[in-house]
Design a protein around this motif. Structure first.
Motif, PDB file in Angstrom:
ATOM      1  N   SER A  45     -10.552   7.624   2.115  1.00 38.17           N
ATOM      2  CA  SER A  45      -9.137   7.435   2.439  1.00 38.17           C
ATOM      3  C   SER A  45      -8.935   7.439   3.947  1.00 38.17           C
ATOM      4  O   SER A  45      -8.132   6.671   4.481  1.00 38.17           O
ATOM      5  N   LEU A  48     -10.150   4.082   5.339  1.00 29.99           N
ATOM      6  CA  LEU A  48      -9.180   3.047   5.001  1.00 29.99           C
ATOM      7  C   LEU A  48      -7.942   3.155   5.898  1.00 29.99           C
ATOM      8  O   LEU A  48      -7.449   2.155   6.409  1.00 29.99           O
ATOM      9  N   SER A  49      -7.468   4.375   6.123  1.00 32.00           N
ATOM     10  CA  SER A  49      -6.312   4.591   6.998  1.00 32.00           C
ATOM     11  C   SER A  49      -6.629   4.190   8.431  1.00 32.00           C
ATOM     12  O   SER A  49      -5.793   3.607   9.125  1.00 32.00           O
ATOM     13  N   MET A  52      -6.586   0.411   8.594  1.00 30.86           N
ATOM     14  CA  MET A  52      -5.208  -0.049   8.565  1.00 30.86           C
ATOM     15  C   MET A  52      -4.536   0.194   9.911  1.00 30.86           C
ATOM     16  O   MET A  52      -3.819  -0.667  10.418  1.00 30.86           O
ATOM     17  N   GLY A  77       0.848  -2.980   7.436  1.00 29.42           N
ATOM     18  CA  GLY A  77       0.120  -1.752   7.097  1.00 29.42           C
ATOM     19  C   GLY A  77       0.128  -1.488   5.603  1.00 29.42           C
ATOM     20  O   GLY A  77      -0.910  -1.153   5.014  1.00 29.42           O
ATOM     21  N   LEU A  78       1.286  -1.636   4.982  1.00 27.68           N
ATOM     22  CA  LEU A  78       1.376  -1.429   3.532  1.00 27.68           C
ATOM     23  C   LEU A  78       0.507  -2.429   2.776  1.00 27.68           C
ATOM     24  O   LEU A  78      -0.185  -2.074   1.823  1.00 27.68           O
ATOM     25  N   VAL A  80      -2.178  -4.169   3.917  1.00 29.29           N
ATOM     26  CA  VAL A  80      -3.609  -3.916   4.160  1.00 29.29           C
ATOM     27  C   VAL A  80      -4.073  -2.727   3.324  1.00 29.29           C
ATOM     28  O   VAL A  80      -5.089  -2.793   2.631  1.00 29.29           O
ATOM     29  N   TYR A  81      -3.325  -1.631   3.380  1.00 24.49           N
ATOM     30  CA  TYR A  81      -3.719  -0.430   2.646  1.00 24.49           C
ATOM     31  C   TYR A  81      -3.696  -0.680   1.134  1.00 24.49           C
ATOM     32  O   TYR A  81      -4.624  -0.288   0.424  1.00 24.49           O
ATOM     33  N   GLY A  82      -2.645  -1.351   0.655  1.00 27.02           N
ATOM     34  CA  GLY A  82      -2.535  -1.616  -0.773  1.00 27.02           C
ATOM     35  C   GLY A  82      -3.626  -2.526  -1.301  1.00 27.02           C
ATOM     36  O   GLY A  82      -4.241  -2.234  -2.332  1.00 27.02           O
ATOM     37  N   SER A  85      -7.012  -0.717  -1.154  1.00 27.01           N
ATOM     38  CA  SER A  85      -7.066   0.325  -2.188  1.00 27.01           C
ATOM     39  C   SER A  85      -7.325  -0.299  -3.556  1.00 27.01           C
ATOM     40  O   SER A  85      -8.102   0.224  -4.354  1.00 27.01           O
ATOM     41  N   PHE A  93      -4.951   5.155  -5.917  1.00 29.41           N
ATOM     42  CA  PHE A  93      -4.171   3.940  -6.150  1.00 29.41           C
ATOM     43  C   PHE A  93      -3.874   3.786  -7.638  1.00 29.41           C
ATOM     44  O   PHE A  93      -2.765   3.413  -8.023  1.00 29.41           O
TER      45      PHE A  93
END
Length: 105
Positions: A45, A48-49, A52, A77-78, A80-82, A85, A93
């Protein structure tokens, strides 16, 4: 802030690191859940953060208007992260999808 914002951020980083090891010392002592077990649980996580954040940073630096920059950076950002995930099958997720699907029923 006599030393500037960068000095404050560096200080907060080191304070957080020291706090992490103090807290995990007692977690290991009381629950058998030490610092390396905790790091193992959240490192994906974190990576990944971090990825992002780098993407959002480049987006923000390429747009000079702060309002437009923020308006583009948040959805980026949302997204890329989504997407990452979803592609990496993150357990968190899947839990989020289950929570959202239960609320919509």
């Amino acid at each position: 802030m006599p030393y500037g914002i960068k000095a404050m951020i560096i200080g907060l980083f080191f304070l957080s690191a020291v706090g992490f090891f103090i807290n995990t010392y007692y977690m290991k002592k009381l629950l058998g859940y030490g610092p390396f077990s905790q790091i193992k649980d959240f490192y994906l996580s974190f990576l990944l953060s971090l990825f992002m954040a780098l993407i959002v940073h480049f987006v923000c630096n390429s747009i000079h208007n702060p309002i437009i920059s923020l308006s583009v950076a948040i959805p980026t950002g949302l997204l890329v992260y989504g997407v990452l995930s979803y592609k990496l099958n993150f357990e968190q997720f899947e839990e989020l999808k289950n929570i959202i699907s239960r609320k919509s029923d």
